[in-house]
Scaffold this motif. Structure first.
Motif, short mmCIF file in Angstrom:
data_model
loop_
_atom_site.label_atom_id
_atom_site.label_comp_id
_atom_site.label_asym_id
_atom_site.label_seq_id
_atom_site.Cartn_x
_atom_site.Cartn_y
_atom_site.Cartn_z
N ASP A 30 -14.51 12.82 -0.54
CA ASP A 30 -13.40 13.28 0.28
C ASP A 30 -12.65 14.45 -0.36
O ASP A 30 -12.20 15.37 0.33
N TYR A 31 -12.51 14.44 -1.69
CA TYR A 31 -11.85 15.57 -2.37
C TYR A 31 -12.62 16.87 -2.12
O TYR A 31 -12.04 17.91 -1.79
N VAL A 32 -13.91 16.81 -2.29
CA VAL A 32 -14.76 17.98 -2.12
C VAL A 32 -14.66 18.49 -0.68
O VAL A 32 -14.51 19.69 -0.43
N ASP A 33 -14.73 17.57 0.27
CA ASP A 33 -14.70 17.94 1.67
C ASP A 33 -13.37 18.60 2.04
O ASP A 33 -13.34 19.63 2.74
N HIS A 34 -12.26 18.05 1.56
CA HIS A 34 -10.95 18.63 1.88
C HIS A 34 -10.82 20.04 1.32
O HIS A 34 -10.31 20.94 2.00
N VAL A 35 -11.25 20.24 0.08
CA VAL A 35 -11.15 21.57 -0.52
C VAL A 35 -12.01 22.57 0.25
O VAL A 35 -11.58 23.69 0.53
N ALA A 36 -13.23 22.18 0.59
CA ALA A 36 -14.12 23.08 1.33
C ALA A 36 -13.53 23.42 2.69
O ALA A 36 -13.57 24.58 3.14
N ARG A 37 -12.99 22.41 3.39
CA ARG A 37 -12.40 22.66 4.71
C ARG A 37 -11.16 23.54 4.63
O ARG A 37 -10.84 24.27 5.57
N ALA A 38 -10.46 23.47 3.48
CA ALA A 38 -9.27 24.29 3.29
C ALA A 38 -9.61 25.73 2.91
O ALA A 38 -8.71 26.56 2.80
N GLY A 39 -10.89 26.02 2.68
CA GLY A 39 -11.31 27.38 2.35
C GLY A 39 -11.57 27.62 0.90
O GLY A 39 -11.81 28.76 0.49
N ALA A 208 2.63 17.34 -7.07
CA ALA A 208 1.85 16.13 -7.33
C ALA A 208 2.38 15.00 -6.47
O ALA A 208 3.59 14.89 -6.26
N VAL A 209 1.48 14.18 -5.98
CA VAL A 209 1.85 13.06 -5.11
C VAL A 209 1.23 11.78 -5.65
O VAL A 209 0.15 11.79 -6.25
N GLN A 210 1.94 10.66 -5.42
CA GLN A 210 1.44 9.37 -5.87
C GLN A 210 0.44 8.77 -4.89
O GLN A 210 -0.36 7.93 -5.25
N TRP A 211 0.50 9.22 -3.64
CA TRP A 211 -0.42 8.68 -2.64
C TRP A 211 -1.77 9.39 -2.70
O TRP A 211 -2.03 10.22 -3.58
N HIS A 212 -2.66 9.07 -1.75
CA HIS A 212 -4.03 9.58 -1.76
C HIS A 212 -4.28 10.45 -0.53
O HIS A 212 -4.81 9.99 0.49
N PRO A 213 -3.94 11.74 -0.59
CA PRO A 213 -4.15 12.61 0.57
C PRO A 213 -5.62 12.79 0.93
O PRO A 213 -5.94 13.11 2.09
N GLU A 214 -6.51 12.61 -0.03
CA GLU A 214 -7.94 12.77 0.27
C GLU A 214 -8.44 11.70 1.23
O GLU A 214 -9.51 11.87 1.85
N ALA A 215 -7.71 10.59 1.36
CA ALA A 215 -8.14 9.49 2.22
C ALA A 215 -7.77 9.70 3.68
O ALA A 215 -8.17 8.91 4.54
N ASP A 216 -6.99 10.75 3.96
CA ASP A 216 -6.58 11.04 5.34
C ASP A 216 -7.35 12.23 5.90
O ASP A 216 -7.93 13.02 5.16
N ASP A 217 -7.31 12.37 7.24
CA ASP A 217 -8.01 13.47 7.88
C ASP A 217 -7.31 14.81 7.68
O ASP A 217 -7.95 15.85 7.55
N GLU A 218 -5.98 14.81 7.69
CA GLU A 218 -5.26 16.07 7.56
C GLU A 218 -5.36 16.60 6.12
O GLU A 218 -5.50 15.85 5.18
N SER A 219 -5.29 17.90 6.00
CA SER A 219 -5.55 18.55 4.70
C SER A 219 -4.39 19.43 4.25
O SER A 219 -4.59 20.40 3.52
N ALA A 220 -3.16 19.10 4.65
CA ALA A 220 -2.03 19.99 4.40
C ALA A 220 -1.85 20.34 2.93
O ALA A 220 -1.63 21.52 2.58
N LEU A 221 -1.94 19.36 2.05
CA LEU A 221 -1.74 19.64 0.62
C LEU A 221 -2.86 20.50 0.06
O LEU A 221 -2.61 21.41 -0.75
N PHE A 222 -4.09 20.23 0.46
CA PHE A 222 -5.23 21.02 -0.01
C PHE A 222 -5.15 22.45 0.52
O PHE A 222 -5.45 23.41 -0.20
N GLU A 223 -4.74 22.59 1.77
CA GLU A 223 -4.59 23.92 2.35
C GLU A 223 -3.49 24.70 1.64
O GLU A 223 -3.65 25.91 1.38
#
Length: 231
Positions: A30-39, A208-223
């Motif tokens: 999921d980390y890889v996917d979010h970064v790639a989708r964010a460009g 930095a966040v304590q939660w897991h943004p990679e587990a969600d569909d939205e990519s705001a932090l990665f973008e």
């Protein structure tokens, strides 16, 4: 235009795949996917080698989740529930985040990554959060994310990234920040008072966040991280 290169730290653990059972450098995809989708161009960074030359070749850095940080790193004795400590990973990631901050490299910490950032800056952790908040809602079951709303500080970078002051996010952690490290501003809390996000003052982009943004569909932090890079 080339994609900015985003390093993502990873686990080193025993793993089984096809016919093999070996020690493996691995990361939830999921980390890889979010970064790639964010460009961005994701690159997995194992806990090995010299961090100083590495950060010169990255455009951004994500410190991913993982096991607990050794409590001796912040002057405490181990709690009975502290576990999955990997001293070599602590060494590597503390060195990496310090080198990244010194360079001003855009940075996103996730769960353990937020805790590493805090310790690198002299902060401390609650070793077992249920002892503090009286419930296990931040990690409801092994291998299963819980969901919980967090309140974002008005006007903070984190709030601006999401465009709101409350977000419902995926949680899986039994530790959390106690005393914030030098220069960190707390920018989100859970309803029970747990610190859920921090930002580093006087840094181009260190969130930095304590939660897991990679587990969600939205990519705001990665973008947001990718937007703040300059390959």
């Amino acid at each position: 235009m080339s994609r900015p290169v985003i390093g993502i730290t990873c686990y080193v653990e025993p793993a089984r795949f096809t016919v093999w059972e070996v020690t493996t450098a691995l990361l939830p995809y999921d980390y890889v996917d979010h970064v790639a989708r964010a460009g961005g161009q994701p690159v997995i960074v194992p806990p090995a080698g010299d961090p100083a030359p590495l950060v010169e070749r990255l455009d951004g850095l994500i410190l991913a989740g993982g096991g607990d940080v050794g409590p001796e790193r912040y002057g405490q004795e181990p709690h009975p529930r502290t576990g999955y400590v990997r001293p070599f990973r602590d060494d590597a990631e503390l060195g990496l985040v310090r080198a990244a901050l010194e360079r001003g490299l855009p940075f996103l910490g996730v769960c353990r990554g937020m805790q590493i950032l805090n310790i690198a800056l002299g902060g401390t952790l609650h070793q077992h959060l249920p002892d503090v908040v009286g419930h296990s809602g931040h990690a409801p079951a092994p291998g299963s994310h819980g969901r919980m709303p967090v309140r974002l500080a008005p006007g903070s970078r984190t709030s601006k990234i999401f465009g709101t002051e409350t977000v419902d996010v995926a949680h899986y952690h039994h530790q959390a920040l106690d005393r914030p490290g030098e220069g960190l501003t707390v920018t989100a809390h859970a309803e029970d008072g747990t610190i859920e996000a921090v930002e580093l003052d006087e840094h181009p982009f260190a969130v930095a966040v304590q939660w897991h943004p990679e587990a969600d569909d939205e990519s705001a932090l990665f973008e947001a991280l990718v937007r703040h890079t300059s390959p």
